[in-house]
Design an enzyme around this catalytic site. Sequence first.
Site, PDB file in Angstrom:
ATOM      1  N   GLU A 165       0.815  -1.216   0.000  1.00  0.00           N
ATOM      2  CA  GLU A 165       0.000   0.000   0.000  1.00  0.00           C
ATOM      3  C   GLU A 165       0.852   1.271   0.000  1.00  0.00           C
ATOM      4  O   GLU A 165       0.822   2.072   0.956  1.00  0.00           O
ATOM      5  CB  GLU A 165      -0.960   0.000   1.195  1.00  0.00           C
ATOM      6  CG  GLU A 165      -1.897  -1.196   1.187  1.00  0.00           C
ATOM      7  CD  GLU A 165      -2.938  -1.158   2.301  1.00  0.00           C
ATOM      8  OE1 GLU A 165      -2.868  -0.272   3.155  1.00  0.00           O
ATOM      9  OE2 GLU A 165      -3.821  -2.023   2.301  1.00  0.00           O
ATOM     10  N   GLU A 372      -5.078  -8.511   0.656  1.00  0.00           N
ATOM     11  CA  GLU A 372      -5.774  -8.151   1.908  1.00  0.00           C
ATOM     12  C   GLU A 372      -7.246  -7.935   1.621  1.00  0.00           C
ATOM     13  O   GLU A 372      -7.603  -7.271   0.637  1.00  0.00           O
ATOM     14  CB  GLU A 372      -5.239  -6.849   2.523  1.00  0.00           C
ATOM     15  CG  GLU A 372      -3.909  -6.944   3.189  1.00  0.00           C
ATOM     16  CD  GLU A 372      -3.493  -5.623   3.841  1.00  0.00           C
ATOM     17  OE1 GLU A 372      -4.370  -4.824   4.221  1.00  0.00           O
ATOM     18  OE2 GLU A 372      -2.270  -5.410   3.938  1.00  0.00           O
TER      19      GLU A 372
END
Length: 470
Positions: A165, A372
């Site tokens: 991320e 995720e």
Amino acid sequence: MPVSFPPGFLWGTATAAYQIEGAAAEGGRTPSIWDTFSRTPGKVENGDTGDIAVDHFHRRAEDVRLMGDLGVGAYRFSVSWPRVQPTGRGPALQCGLDFYRALVDDLLAHGIRPVLTLYHWDLPQELESAGGWPARETAQRFAEYAGIVADALGDRVELWTTLNEPWCSAFLGYGSGVHAPGRTDPVAALRAAHHLNLGHGLAVQALRSALPARAQISVSLNPSVVRAASDAPGDHDARRRIDALANRIFAGPLLKGAYPQDLIADTASLTDWSFVQGSDPSVIRQRLDWLGLNYYAPAVVSAPDPDRRAGPRRDGHAPSDHSPWPASEQVVFHQPPGERTAMGWSVDPSGLYDLLLHYTREAPGLPLMITENGAAYDDKPAVDGTVHDPDRIRYLHSHLAAVQRAIADGADVRGYFLWSLMDNFEWSYGYGKRFGAVYVDYETQARVPKSSAHWYGRLARTGELPPPVA
Ligand code: IFM
């Protein structure tokens, strides 16, 4: 009719070093930016830090046994940079590497495939003091660190991801300041995004030269599924602007070798982008073996509101007077009606479907992995000590049904990693938000699999999506 998940589909759980390990000062580990940030009063709810976290550093074997008992086939973890290279430069710390070797050996002994993330936000503090991600040098340092980890673990880890991320690292870390290192400078955020991209490219080169040919390399992005609040042209333009800052600033150079022209034009009042040097785009665009996608909830935006004083923030991230959206501070974010998780994030599995189909079109032939997905709920043990989390089971079921629909419509999805294996340190929310399939009693560190853990284990063992009940 839902299709079955493909043979060989990876069913995993995910964690990150700073969120679970604790042992912050053991074995020569030095502070990362998250140690510094969380120890700064007012930065993290309740003054929580990762000093002890869920003590995974000492409970490694127990945690791997737990995964083995549940029946998951893969585990995505991150390596703590300051545990293996304390100052972010120079030689490695063997005892740090030994911890990860032991972890990987335990996983392999239980038939669990390790998936290694090199960077999940814990930059060595010394590198931040030298300029952090806004400084070009940090990209070089990251590649050196990648080589160290590859040399130590390349014989036993096949699946690698460079960054987790990078949007959060750049824009929450240097823009809105709600993540470490807590800086609030829009130009620093844009520079950080570029140097994260460059660090990824250099790290892939370092990994390819150190790893055996069978290694598979990726990056894990958290693209925003951005929707316009209406068909009004201003709302569509707001969608375009946020899509550029959230998504195409990474996907552009990583997958196509160029930053989007509209992003450069939108931010021209802040920077001329001269920090992008000659060959950077080709360094960033490295061949990937798969692409990691993290998904939680979509964003809905409308045209800028010039009367807004404080910049709008991304739904669900801790409030800040500073916006994470350089030159688009006044775009308005909306909270769609409907069900929400304990983070306040809307439950919308159609966003995951859209994301998978979008990247199927954007990167044809590149396998996708959901690195995720999951939800926080206010889980509490019942009097008999069991923990029932039917909301999480429903969340997982609806999102996995969306994955099945995406596969049926052509997405090449190879795996799914539930965030998270166990409750842990949720960044600026501290221990107040529980994402785990396994409940952790923070007083005793006892682990109790929630009903979602048993539900997910059944799915991992059979490959068939069970009904959404415990
Ligand atoms: O806990 C985080 C994780 O570290 C990165 N992705 C989102 C999760 C939930 O906020």
